[in-house]
Design a protein around this motif. Sequence first.
Motif, mmCIF file in Angstrom:
data_model
loop_
_atom_site.group_PDB
_atom_site.id
_atom_site.type_symbol
_atom_site.label_atom_id
_atom_site.label_comp_id
_atom_site.label_asym_id
_atom_site.label_seq_id
_atom_site.Cartn_x
_atom_site.Cartn_y
_atom_site.Cartn_z
ATOM 1 N N ILE A 117 -38.770 7.414 -52.610
ATOM 2 C CA ILE A 117 -37.339 7.745 -52.589
ATOM 3 C C ILE A 117 -37.240 9.240 -52.836
ATOM 4 C CG2 ILE A 117 -35.081 7.382 -53.637
ATOM 5 C CD1 ILE A 117 -36.057 4.572 -54.487
ATOM 6 N N LEU A 118 -36.554 9.920 -51.924
ATOM 7 C CA LEU A 118 -36.375 11.371 -52.016
ATOM 8 C C LEU A 118 -34.912 11.689 -52.281
ATOM 9 C CD1 LEU A 118 -38.477 12.403 -48.879
ATOM 10 C CD2 LEU A 118 -39.229 12.307 -51.260
ATOM 11 N N ARG A 119 -34.666 12.593 -53.223
ATOM 12 C CA ARG A 119 -33.302 13.042 -53.509
ATOM 13 C C ARG A 119 -33.218 14.529 -53.171
ATOM 14 N NH1 ARG A 119 -35.558 13.250 -58.767
ATOM 15 N NH2 ARG A 119 -35.322 15.378 -59.542
ATOM 16 N N PHE A 120 -32.014 14.995 -53.000
ATOM 17 C CA PHE A 120 -31.789 16.381 -52.609
ATOM 18 C C PHE A 120 -30.925 17.035 -53.674
ATOM 19 C CE2 PHE A 120 -32.580 13.599 -49.120
ATOM 20 C CZ PHE A 120 -33.629 14.235 -48.487
ATOM 21 N N ASP A 121 -31.591 17.836 -54.541
ATOM 22 C CA ASP A 121 -30.913 18.425 -55.693
ATOM 23 C C ASP A 121 -29.984 19.566 -55.287
ATOM 24 O OD1 ASP A 121 -32.340 16.595 -57.173
ATOM 25 O OD2 ASP A 121 -33.849 18.028 -57.829
#
Length: 109
Positions: free
Chosen positions: A59-63
Amino acid sequence: MEKIIVPATVDDAVLLKNIDDVSFDKVFHETLEYYYECFDKGYECYMLMVDGLPAGGIILRFDDEDTIGLESFAIVPQYRKHMLSRYLLDFIDERARSYKRIVLEVYVN
């Protein structure tokens, strides 16, 4: 061994949770709510399939515009030691090329 990384959908939330649950000694998210929230927040979720079976997930998040976060990285135990972590890391590296930073937070026990 045929391996492919596929985008997960909200319908795969149960599968993503199961991958995490069997991959770690500690259950980090007791309910499915966390996984549904990942989709609601626009995180990118992927599953690693090996010979048609789920072998891992990320799971990748975009800060911000410069930073991508690795929210979850899991390999199902029976698929470890098959260079699958390297395969997932190469995928993340390619996905993160336009970002300046990759953030990874880990739990230590």
